[in-house]
Write an enzyme that holds these catalytic residues in place. Structure first.
Site, PDB file in Angstrom:
ATOM      1  N   GLN A   9      44.863  39.023  50.963  1.00 49.91           N
ATOM      2  CA  GLN A   9      44.565  39.352  52.511  1.00 49.91           C
ATOM      3  C   GLN A   9      46.264  38.520  53.370  1.00 49.91           C
ATOM      4  O   GLN A   9      46.904  37.665  52.600  1.00 49.91           O
ATOM      5  CB  GLN A   9      43.338  37.958  52.102  1.00 49.91           C
ATOM      6  CG  GLN A   9      42.972  37.123  53.392  1.00 49.91           C
ATOM      7  CD  GLN A   9      41.611  36.180  53.366  1.00 49.91           C
ATOM      8  OE1 GLN A   9      41.389  36.102  52.234  1.00 49.91           O
ATOM      9  NE2 GLN A   9      41.407  35.690  54.613  1.00 49.91           N
ATOM     10  N   SER A  86      45.323  39.590  44.482  1.00 47.34           N
ATOM     11  CA  SER A  86      44.579  38.444  44.205  1.00 47.34           C
ATOM     12  C   SER A  86      43.124  39.781  45.569  1.00 47.34           C
ATOM     13  O   SER A  86      43.068  40.950  44.254  1.00 47.34           O
ATOM     14  CB  SER A  86      44.299  37.942  46.126  1.00 47.34           C
ATOM     15  OG  SER A  86      43.206  36.937  45.806  1.00 47.34           O
ATOM     16  N   LEU A  87      42.549  39.715  46.919  1.00 49.90           N
ATOM     17  CA  LEU A  87      41.458  40.362  47.247  1.00 49.90           C
ATOM     18  C   LEU A  87      41.660  42.437  47.191  1.00 49.90           C
ATOM     19  O   LEU A  87      40.801  43.149  46.410  1.00 49.90           O
ATOM     20  CB  LEU A  87      41.331  40.681  48.895  1.00 49.90           C
ATOM     21  CG  LEU A  87      40.620  41.758  49.155  1.00 49.90           C
ATOM     22  CD1 LEU A  87      38.622  40.859  49.091  1.00 49.90           C
ATOM     23  CD2 LEU A  87      40.483  41.490  51.082  1.00 49.90           C
ATOM     24  N   ARG A 111      32.221  37.016  48.522  1.00 50.91           N
ATOM     25  CA  ARG A 111      33.182  36.427  47.592  1.00 50.91           C
ATOM     26  C   ARG A 111      34.037  35.584  49.435  1.00 50.91           C
ATOM     27  O   ARG A 111      33.838  34.921  49.092  1.00 50.91           O
ATOM     28  CB  ARG A 111      34.361  37.443  47.319  1.00 50.91           C
ATOM     29  CG  ARG A 111      35.942  36.748  46.455  1.00 50.91           C
ATOM     30  CD  ARG A 111      36.900  38.003  46.232  1.00 50.91           C
ATOM     31  NE  ARG A 111      37.553  37.230  45.252  1.00 50.91           N
ATOM     32  CZ  ARG A 111      39.383  37.371  46.083  1.00 50.91           C
ATOM     33  NH1 ARG A 111      39.569  37.511  47.674  1.00 50.91           N
ATOM     34  NH2 ARG A 111      39.973  36.322  45.863  1.00 50.91           N
ATOM     35  N   HIS A 190      43.024  29.992  44.833  1.00 50.11           N
ATOM     36  CA  HIS A 190      43.763  30.518  43.510  1.00 50.11           C
ATOM     37  C   HIS A 190      43.850  29.042  42.343  1.00 50.11           C
ATOM     38  O   HIS A 190      45.343  29.225  42.141  1.00 50.11           O
ATOM     39  CB  HIS A 190      44.931  31.245  43.593  1.00 50.11           C
ATOM     40  CG  HIS A 190      44.454  32.284  43.876  1.00 50.11           C
ATOM     41  ND1 HIS A 190      43.613  33.543  43.097  1.00 50.11           N
ATOM     42  CD2 HIS A 190      44.561  33.565  44.727  1.00 50.11           C
ATOM     43  CE1 HIS A 190      43.195  34.720  44.241  1.00 50.11           C
ATOM     44  NE2 HIS A 190      43.707  34.643  44.843  1.00 50.11           N
ATOM     45  N   GLN A 239      39.358  34.672  38.913  1.00 47.71           N
ATOM     46  CA  GLN A 239      40.468  34.465  39.698  1.00 47.71           C
ATOM     47  C   GLN A 239      40.724  33.794  40.732  1.00 47.71           C
ATOM     48  O   GLN A 239      42.023  33.663  40.928  1.00 47.71           O
ATOM     49  CB  GLN A 239      40.990  36.340  39.862  1.00 47.71           C
ATOM     50  CG  GLN A 239      41.980  37.036  41.095  1.00 47.71           C
ATOM     51  CD  GLN A 239      41.460  37.502  42.169  1.00 47.71           C
ATOM     52  OE1 GLN A 239      41.042  37.742  42.712  1.00 47.71           O
ATOM     53  NE2 GLN A 239      41.716  39.376  42.106  1.00 47.71           N
TER      54      GLN A 239
END
Length: 779
Positions: A9, A86-87, A111, A190, A239
């Protein structure tokens, strides 16, 4: 070697993927149905400016990256590794075949919705040549309320936490020359502040049946490849609240031989981070902190980078795939020169062996103590799960008291096409062992001798090792030919080959042990190997591995430095979800320290006085087994044992059973399986006494395997100090809980950390060789 990287993202923009949607109208239509809006319109035009919102940005990025992957894969390209920031990790897992397009999109949609509801706090990017030292600066100023959100590169990290604390941190860091850029996010992603969101999303992940990755995928949580199966959901949930360890992952790619990356998706952010990591790999920084697992949310200041002299060459030392012998890895078809050893009574279970095989590794099934029918059932399950060409091995345990059993097991292995055995507890070569090794031996087209079956022998004494390193004695081969077990052609080939192409030097270990020390055993055995090989020019040179005491990266590094071609782990694997023992035993093993083991008499070699190493903590087995052995040494028959000793044995060890009842049970067992032994016991009172006293060893093993709470004091648990070393190493990580210690994950963590440890050691050696004047100038 190449890796495909998928951005996260922040890389989204109007117009992204515009050319992809018409290539796959089927997937575009399914995405519209799942999302309830036009994905193509959102990405191409973004008329309502929703791409800046988390709940819309995340599904849009997943769709674009999935389509970009499918276009590239359709051209026949295939990377060696996948990773996503991440994503982007969801697109990487889709590319690896862990789930289908619809499942991935539904997960990402949820999510995005869950993360969009999070509020409070923010994120701060810290930029500069030494951004990875920013934490030390903040710690010195007493700024300790922030978490590390991204460890992107040596020159780029991201902090997360309360907005006021972020503002204070930015002021401090700017005074020290860092660039600080607040990110446009509504929450501290995070970080520990996402704990509630992570728990909610974990419930969603639990509904998905993830498949094993077909291509290695790096986890953001660990910076290392996902295990072959079973860990996708927990790591994806973690995560959300854990730092993105991107630099660690990129360094893993470099160490694995990757030199080319392709950024699959919008933007070039990950390409820039890759180049930054490549530069850092050849300059003056230590690697990111290494360890067995993933620490909880922590301030970056806990991991300051140390400055060492600048070098122009890349970091020294092998990656985990290059430790040990390349020939060993090729011969066994494994990713690492690492195997799991057999633990008796199927503690090294079918599940354990299958999991290792599916992970590109290999384990030996614990056939010791089992009847042939149980062993055959295990082979059936393993081959059904792994296929006829699957990687697995079986234990072949010496049974000097029951040679018929050894012959039956060998016949079973040959009949079922078992190609690898781990030979354990042998003090001399036996006819069944040599029969197994050389059945089917032949010469290839060039005339070279070939054995189709592989014997990996565990040894701790030079005279035993030498027997395995040489061809079998001629008299033994002649006897096998006369008995019809080998043909003359097979015997002639056997005379040119060692009994074992691989011997494993077993130091202080669980179970049967001579208590040897690797520092003396391994070099001695290697010299012996070289001497014997020199006497047989043209024959294969056996490889020498190590086992015993291997519970930490430092221990593995030590034996690799000593020249081990491979390693075999043992005690630590019985404290894994796959191990075939009780949860009660695993709960106990997870608390064991290096001081919590003891030597006890061995049940299978009771009369010979052999010893095994067992868990002492919370059990009385070692003391009670010692008392039983002393009774055997002192008396000549059951009837001679004094009343006090008899009462103690019957009540404490036999669970209230009398000697007569135990003998009746033993007699019935021998009548069914070993009638010759029964006849001998009926003639010899001392032999009968030994059989009755040995009943305790079977009983104590069964109590532990069942996890009988009333019999805990008598649990017999074979274990060496490696278990305590492993527990100390994983304390404070996700592997502290044995339910997370999947056997392949243990292998990955240990081998990766071993490679990291060796690289650090090489750096320290090189640094010590740097002239003091040069170091002063560089600092």
């Amino acid at each position: 070697m190449a890796a495909w990287l998928f951005p996260g993202q922040g890389s989204q923009h109007r117009g992204m993927g515009a050319e992809l949607f018409d290539e796959r109208p089927d997937l575009r239509g399914r995405a519209d149905d799942i999302l309830g809006y036009s994905i193509a319109e959102l990405c191409r035009e973004d008329p309502q400016e929703r791409l800046a919102d988390t709940q819309f940005a995340q599904p849009a990025l997943f769709v674009v990256e999935a389509l970009a992957h499918l276009r590239r894969a359709a051209g026949g390209q295939r990377p060696e590794f996948l990773a996503g920031h991440s994503l982007g990790e969801y697109a990487a897992l889709f590319a690896a075949g862990c789930f289908d397009f619809d499942t991935g999109l539904r997960l990402v949609r949820r999510r995005g919705e869950i993360m969009a509801r999070a509020s409070g706090g923010g994120m701060l990017a810290v930029l500069g040549p030494r951004a990875d030292t920013a934490g030390a600066v903040l710690a010195a100023e007493g700024c300790t309320e922030l978490d590390t959100a991204n460890l992107n590169a040596a020159d780029q990290v991201v902090l997360a936490g309360p907005t006021a604390e972020l503002s204070r941190a930015a002021g401090i860091l700017r005074k020290h020359g860092f660039r600080c850029v607040p990110l446009r996010v509504a929450a501290a992603f995070h970080s520990r502040h996402m704990e509630t969101a992570a728990r909610e999303f974990a419930a969603e992940l639990a509904q998905v049946a993830f498949r094993p990755p077909r291509i290695p995928v790096l986890s953001n949580v660990t910076g290392r490849p996902y295990p072959a199966d079973g860990e996708v959901a927990p790591l994806l949930a973690q995560q959300m609240r854990s730092p993105v360890r991107w630099e660690r992952g990129m360094r893993h790619l470099i160490d694995s031989g990757v030199r080319d990356i392709v950024e699959v998706g919008p933007g070039t952010t990950l390409t820039g981070l890759w180049r930054s990591t490549l530069r850092a790999a050849s300059c003056d920084r230590t690697p990111l902190p290494t360890g067995p697992g993933t620490p909880g949310p922590s301030l970056l200041a806990r991991h300051p980078a140390a400055v060492v002299p600048t070098r122009s060459e890349p970091p020294a030392g092998p990656g985990p795939q290059r430790l040990g012998s390349a020939a060993f890895r090729e011969a066994y078809g494994v990713r690492y020169a690492y195997l799991t050893g057999s633990m008796y009574h199927a503690i090294a279970s079918v599940d354990l062996v299958v999991r290792m095989g599916r992970a590109g590794l290999m384990g030996f099934f614990g056939a010791g103590g089992l009847r042939p029918e149980r062993i055959e059932e295990a082979i059936e399950h393993i081959t059904r799960a792994l296929g006829p060409e699957g990687r697995y091995g079986m234990n072949l345990l010496a049974t000097p008291g029951d040679p018929a059993l050894e012959r039956a097991v060998v016949d079973l292995y040959l009949g079922r096409g078992v190609r690898h055995v781990e030979a354990a507890a042998y003090t001399r070569l036996t006819a069944p062992l040599v029969h197994y090794r050389f059945a089917g031996a032949h010469r290839d087209r060039s005339g070279a001798p070939v054995a189709v079956n592989r014997v990996l022998a565990k040894v701790s004494r030079p005279e035993v090792a030498e027997a395995f390193l040489r061809p079998p004695p001629g008299a033994l081969l002649d006897a096998l030919v006369a008995d019809g077990r080998l043909t003359r052609q097979e015997a002639s080939v056997a005379a040119r080959l060692p009994v074992s192409e691989d011997i494993c030097v077993e130091s202080d270990s669980g179970g049967h042990t001579d208590g040897g020390v690797a520092l003396t055993l391994l070099p001695t055995m290697r010299r012996l190997r070289d001497t014997v090989a020199g006497e047989h020019p043209g024959s294969p040179v056996p490889r020498v591995g190590a086992a015993g005491g291997l519970g930490s990266p430092e221990a593995l590094a030590a034996v690799f430095v000593l020249g081990a071609d491979f390693v075999i782990s043992g005690s630590i694997n019985q404290c894994t979800p796959e191990a075939g023992t009780s949860d009660e035993v695993k709960d106990l093993l997870a608390t064991v320290g290096i001081q919590d083991t003891a030597l006890a008499p061995a049940g299978d070699l009771f009369e010979a006085g052999a010893r095994v190493q067992v868990v002492r903590k919370a059990t009385l087995f070692a003391a009670r087994a010692g008392r039983i052995y002393q009774a055997y040494r002192r008396y000549g028959a059951l009837e001679e044992i004094d009343a006090a000793t008899r009462r103690a044995v019957e009540e404490d060890c036999f669970g209230g059973r009398s000697f007569e009842k135990v003998w009746a049970e033993t007699r019935d067992h021998l009548a069914r399986h070993r009638p010759a032994d029964l006849e001998a016991a009926l003639r010899d009172p001392r032999r009968r006494m030994a059989l009755v006293l040995r009943w305790y060893f079977r009983h104590s093993t069964a109590l532990a395997l069942r996890g009988d709470p009333d019999g805990r004091a008598n649990y017999q648990i074979h274990c060496g100090p490696a278990m305590g070393a492993f527990n100390a190493w994983v304390r404070g990580t996700d592997l502290e809980d044995w339910r997370h210690r999947h056997v392949d994950a243990v292998a990955d963590r240990l081998m990766t950390a071993t490679a990291d440890h060796l690289r650090d050691a090489l750096r320290r050696v090189e640094d010590e060789q740097t002239p003091i004047a040069s170091r002063s100038a560089q600092s």
